[in-house]
Design a protein around this motif. Structure first.
Motif, short mmCIF file in Angstrom:
data_model
loop_
_atom_site.label_atom_id
_atom_site.label_comp_id
_atom_site.label_asym_id
_atom_site.label_seq_id
_atom_site.Cartn_x
_atom_site.Cartn_y
_atom_site.Cartn_z
N GLU A 110 0.78 -1.10 0.09
CA GLU A 110 -0.09 0.11 -0.18
C GLU A 110 0.88 1.15 0.23
OE1 GLU A 110 -3.37 -0.25 -0.40
OE2 GLU A 110 -3.08 -2.14 -0.45
N ARG A 111 1.70 1.30 0.76
CA ARG A 111 2.70 2.54 1.16
C ARG A 111 3.47 2.68 -0.25
NH1 ARG A 111 5.23 0.30 4.89
NH2 ARG A 111 7.29 -0.07 4.20
N HIS A 112 3.79 1.60 -1.05
CA HIS A 112 4.81 2.10 -2.09
C HIS A 112 3.64 1.89 -3.41
CE1 HIS A 112 8.66 1.92 -0.63
NE2 HIS A 112 8.23 1.03 0.24
N HIS A 113 2.50 1.58 -3.45
CA HIS A 113 1.57 1.71 -4.39
C HIS A 113 1.87 0.91 -5.41
CE1 HIS A 113 -0.30 5.37 -2.88
NE2 HIS A 113 0.95 6.04 -2.78
N ALA A 114 2.58 -0.47 -4.70
CA ALA A 114 3.15 -1.58 -5.70
C ALA A 114 2.31 -2.40 -6.76
CB ALA A 114 3.76 -2.54 -4.82
N GLU A 115 2.45 -2.68 -7.74
CA GLU A 115 1.94 -3.48 -8.65
C GLU A 115 1.97 -4.92 -8.56
OE1 GLU A 115 1.60 0.35 -10.36
OE2 GLU A 115 3.44 -0.72 -9.69
N MET A 116 3.18 -5.22 -7.84
CA MET A 116 3.65 -6.89 -7.44
C MET A 116 4.22 -6.75 -6.21
SD MET A 116 5.87 -9.28 -9.93
CE MET A 116 5.03 -8.77 -11.34
N LEU A 117 4.11 -8.01 -5.70
CA LEU A 117 4.71 -8.31 -4.46
C LEU A 117 5.40 -9.71 -4.61
CD1 LEU A 117 5.41 -8.49 -1.32
CD2 LEU A 117 3.02 -9.22 -0.83
N VAL A 118 6.66 -9.58 -4.48
CA VAL A 118 7.26 -11.07 -4.64
C VAL A 118 7.71 -11.56 -3.29
CG1 VAL A 118 9.18 -12.34 -5.67
CG2 VAL A 118 8.27 -10.53 -6.94
N ALA A 172 -2.96 -8.94 0.02
CA ALA A 172 -2.34 -7.83 -0.62
C ALA A 172 -3.02 -7.44 -1.61
CB ALA A 172 -0.92 -8.28 -1.15
N HIS A 173 -2.99 -6.19 -2.01
CA HIS A 173 -3.82 -5.34 -2.90
C HIS A 173 -3.10 -5.34 -4.26
CE1 HIS A 173 -6.54 -4.00 0.57
NE2 HIS A 173 -7.02 -5.21 -0.05
N CYS A 174 -2.52 -6.32 -4.77
CA CYS A 174 -1.59 -6.21 -5.94
C CYS A 174 -1.66 -7.76 -6.51
CB CYS A 174 -0.22 -5.67 -5.86
SG CYS A 174 0.91 -6.38 -4.55
N THR A 175 -0.72 -7.85 -7.56
CA THR A 175 -0.38 -9.21 -8.01
C THR A 175 0.60 -9.75 -6.93
OG1 THR A 175 -0.65 -8.75 -10.15
CG2 THR A 175 0.60 -10.47 -9.73
N VAL A 176 0.39 -11.24 -6.53
CA VAL A 176 1.48 -11.74 -5.50
C VAL A 176 2.25 -13.06 -6.29
CG1 VAL A 176 1.75 -12.70 -3.39
CG2 VAL A 176 0.27 -11.01 -3.45
N MET A 177 3.49 -12.81 -6.45
CA MET A 177 4.08 -13.91 -7.08
C MET A 177 4.99 -14.61 -5.99
SD MET A 177 6.85 -13.96 -10.20
CE MET A 177 5.60 -13.08 -11.19
#
Length: 168
Positions: A121-129, A154-159
């Motif tokens: 959220e803090r980084h406005h990330a599109e992906m979490l690995v 997580a509110h993004c794609t999680v790999m």
């Protein structure tokens, strides 16, 4: 609360997407970081992502898990050890990420599950690995799986990167 942040979180829409990579002292974690670097940050290629490597540091009280006489005497030693451990993770991550031009490294106090979801959220990330420890169902139920939690919250794609088992 970040103890060490190299730069403030980038504002969304500055041209690059952001990838958060969760790191701890496990081989699985370092494998996941190396995999992400190999696939998304190839040397000599323009970098499409900003990289935020985040490690969670448990509060000393959580790590000690006891109360009563003597507990307060132990806490400063546990806190110092946890801080050294998290700084080792960041130092190794910085070594591995030497070729990445746009990277930040953070140690954030708290449970890894929450720390990583909040970093997204803090980084406005599109992906979490994140790496996978490869726990079975029982260990995962008892210990809790950071990757399972992040995949659902997580509110993004999680790999989830699994380290291959070596055949002997």
């Amino acid at each position: 609360m970040a103890e060490e942040a190299s730069a403030p979180a980038p504002a969304p829409g500055e041209g690059k997407m952001t990838m958060v990579v969760g790191a701890d002292e496990s081989d699985h974690s370092y494998y996941a970081l190396q995999w992400a670097l190999q696939h998304f940050f190839p040397p000599g290629q323009p970098q499409q992502y900003r990289l935020a490597v985040v490690t969670a540091k448990l509060p000393a009280v959580s790590a000690v898990g006891l109360a009563g006489p003597g507990a307060a005497d132990v806490l400063p030693f546990v806190e110092a050890d946890l801080k050294r451990s998290s700084l080792r993770v960041i130092d190794k991550a910085k070594e591995l990420c030497a070729q990445v031009s746009d990277a930040v490294f953070e140690v954030v106090e708290g449970d890894a599950r929450n720390v990583l979801c909040e970093a997204v959220e803090r980084h406005h990330a599109e992906m979490l690995v994140v790496g996978s420890h490869g726990y079975g169902a029982i260990k995962r139920a008892v210990l809790g799986s950071v990757s399972d939690y992040c995949a659902h919250h997580a509110h993004c794609t999680v790999m989830i990167v699994k380290k291959p088992k070596h055949k002997h």
